[in-house]
Design an enzyme around this catalytic site. Structure first.
Site, PDB file in Angstrom:
ATOM      1  N   GLU A  73       0.813  -1.302  -0.047  1.00 14.39           N
ATOM      2  CA  GLU A  73       0.074  -0.088  -0.115  1.00 14.39           C
ATOM      3  C   GLU A  73       0.742   1.365   0.088  1.00 14.39           C
ATOM      4  OE1 GLU A  73      -3.117  -0.282   2.890  1.00 14.39           O
ATOM      5  OE2 GLU A  73      -4.096  -1.719   1.870  1.00 14.39           O
TER       6      GLU A  73
ATOM      7  N   GLU B 277      -5.270  -8.599  -0.489  1.00 15.00           N
ATOM      8  CA  GLU B 277      -5.932  -8.320   0.748  1.00 15.00           C
ATOM      9  C   GLU B 277      -7.409  -8.174   0.372  1.00 15.00           C
ATOM     10  OE1 GLU B 277      -4.603  -5.220   3.507  1.00 15.00           O
ATOM     11  OE2 GLU B 277      -2.598  -5.833   2.993  1.00 15.00           O
TER      12      GLU B 277
HETATM   13  O1  AHR Z   1      -5.134  -5.673   6.961  1.00 11.37           O
HETATM   14  C1  AHR Z   1      -5.098  -4.841   7.747  1.00 11.37           C
HETATM   15  C2  AHR Z   1      -4.291  -3.792   6.840  1.00 11.37           C
HETATM   16  O2  AHR Z   1      -5.198  -3.239   5.945  1.00 11.37           O
HETATM   17  C3  AHR Z   1      -3.182  -4.161   6.393  1.00 11.37           C
HETATM   18  O3  AHR Z   1      -2.207  -4.017   7.311  1.00 11.37           O
HETATM   19  C4  AHR Z   1      -2.988  -2.768   5.480  1.00 11.37           C
HETATM   20  O4  AHR Z   1      -2.253  -3.373   4.270  1.00 11.37           O
HETATM   21  C5  AHR Z   1      -4.471  -2.560   5.023  1.00 11.37           C
HETATM   22  O5  AHR Z   1      -4.578  -1.069   4.997  1.00 11.37           O
END
Ligand code: AHR
Length: 496
Positions: A174, A293
């Protein structure tokens, strides 16, 4: 009762083979995910490595594949050398992503041991926030090179003469988010990622690299960041990452369940960027999609650990409608099997997870069950599916068929997954397979109930659980059933 829905299929109308890595997970050093989650040496459930066997046994039921580690945001401040070697000599550090105390008792070698125990494919995220490209490259040597050089010898001295053979590596996390440690504009990230990626692949040619994509469809960087990064990285990037967390922000279950439309769009838009860059570069190689994610996350936003060790952070409680949305993600992943190669449920225990621990107890949340239902039937080729049936108008996500579905052809078996998004009406469903006949229902389960907000608790863990589903009538190339309102069903049918 809704008007009937017909799902039309033909075994030759194929989308692509479903990559098993689409059923991956994500383990981050955040909250109680690692400590008190997978690893708790003092627990009566701990094995000789300190891994909680009750948690491992539940995770094994999900048959997870690619497991991403150590973050997430945590990765952008993590120095992997802190987490290897004799435990007593590892430093405790104040980590900044979650404002927590990190003792480094669990690190690379423990993660790999857990992967071996659970048959997971390890997937590591290098620190491109506060770390250097060389540190990333050294981690590759530690994990993958035969003994005979500095970091490979260090691994051997730490008890693993055989290389860990980690093939999947993410180039940061990110990096377009201002909350990220070491956040930079796209052109800076691209330079960092190219430097790291080149040295990493020079160390081990067999690596597969995931370029860090834009982190949310709501960011100004969406798509443009991805285009810039992919163009600069060229053939170095095998995949580009997508992230998505969804939630029921208004009290509108029907609209929430239609979010699958938007997940489909996100995948198709990112695919378009990959194709655009490939065409512009006139390259034989394209980047594929890595949804590293994804989950439901909107109720708990406790992200500040206040300097504590294993503080309870983002311990989301999931309900039935959340479980149906998880099924929606999985339908979308199966429907895009031609371009989506990896996906990681974020996360696996305690932190926005299908499992919660409390002392020695373990709770299975409703979102666990669609994951398990798909996991048992994930092998094969995704088939195109034409849905003919009643629809409704989602308030923010547009028109949606009441039945959301996906299908996988596995040799002489067909796996069908179908969600009935109606809140109060059963849905008659007819499955029409144009070129083959069905001969029997091999197995079936359904998860559903009248209350979208129903949850499981430690006191009442069996409120939202699947039940066997056998009411399927087979006539030649048609299979008919009735799906209860607010439910997801998974069926395996034998073909004649
Ligand atoms: O999954 C929790 C968080 O969400 C992760 O660390 C991050 O990459 C995202 O913003």
């Amino acid at each position: 009762m809704l008007e009937p829905t017909t799902l039309h299929l033909h075994t030759r109308f194929q989308i692509g083979e479903v990559d098993p890595r689409v059923f991956g997970g994500f383990l981050e050093h955040i909250g109680r995910a690692v400590y008190q989650g997978v690893y708790e040496p003092d627990s009566p459930h701990a094995d000789e490595h300190g891994f909680r066997q009750d948690v491992s046994a539940a995770l094994a039921r999900l048959r997870l594949t690619a497991m991403r580690y150590p973050g997430g945001n945590f990765a952008s401040g993590y120095h992997w050398l802190d987490g290897v070697g004799p435990r007593g000599k590892r430093p405790a550090v104040r980590e900044l992503a979650w404002q927590s105390l990190e003792p480094n008792h669990f690190g690379t070698d423990e993660f790999i041991a857990l992967c071996r125990q659970l048959d997971w494919t390890p997937m590591l995220t290098v620190n491109l926030g506060t770390g250097t490209p060389e540190e990333a490259r050294n981690w590759v040597e530690y994990c993958n090179c035969p003994p005979g050089s500095l970091y490979a010898d260090m691994r051997a001295a730490n008890g693993s003469p055989e290389p860990h053979a980690v093939k999947l590596w993410c180039l940061g996390n990110e990096m377009d988010g201002p909350w990220q440690l070491g956040h930079v504009p796209a052109e800076h990230y691209a330079i960092r990622a190219q430097q790291a990626g080149k040295m990493m692949k020079d160390t081990d040619r067999s690596l597969e690299l995931v370029a860090c994509g834009s982190c949310s469809i709501g960011m100004g960087t969406y798509m443009e960041w991805d285009r810039q990064v992919l163009e600069y990285l060229g053939d170095l990037s095998d995949y580009v990452s997508l992230h998505r967390y969804v939630g029921s922000h208004a009290y509108d279950t029907a609209d929430y369940l239609a979010v699958t439309n938007s997940i489909d769009h996100q995948i198709e838009e990112m695919d378009a960027v990959c194709r655009f860059v490939q065409a512009k570069r006139r390259s034989k190689k394209r980047a594929y999609l890595c949804f590293d994610e994804w989950n439901v996350w909107y109720k708990n936003h406790q992200t500040d650990g206040a300097g504590k060790f294993a503080p309870p952070l983002v311990e989301e409680i999931y309900n039935l409608e959340d479980a149906l949305v998880v099924a929606g993600f999985l339908h979308s992943f199966v429907r895009h099997a031609d371009v989506l190669r990896i996906a990681n449920l974020a996360q696996i225990v305690n932190v926005i997870a299908p499992l919660l621990t409390q002392g020695d107890q373990l709770l299975i949340q409703p979102t666990f069950y669609p994951l398990e239902m798909f996991a048992q039937r994930r092998h094969g080729i995704s088939l195109q599916l034409e849905t003919q049936g009643p629809r409704y108008e989602g308030r923010t996500h547009g028109p949606a068929a009441y039945i959301d579905a996906s299908a996988i052809l596995d040799g002489d078996r067909l796996h069908l997954f179908a969600t009935n998004r109606s809140l109060d009406q059963a849905a008659p469903l007819r499955l029409h397979l144009a070129d083959r006949a069905f001969c029997a229902l091999e197995s079936g389960e359904v998860l559903g109930g009248p209350d979208p907000k129903a949850v499981n608790t430690f006191a009442q863990p069996g409120q939202v659980v699947p039940r066997p589903f056998a009411q399927v009538r087979i006539e030649g190339n048609q299979a008919c059933c009735e799906l209860p309102p607010l439910s997801v069903a998974a069926l395996t049918l034998k073909l004649a």
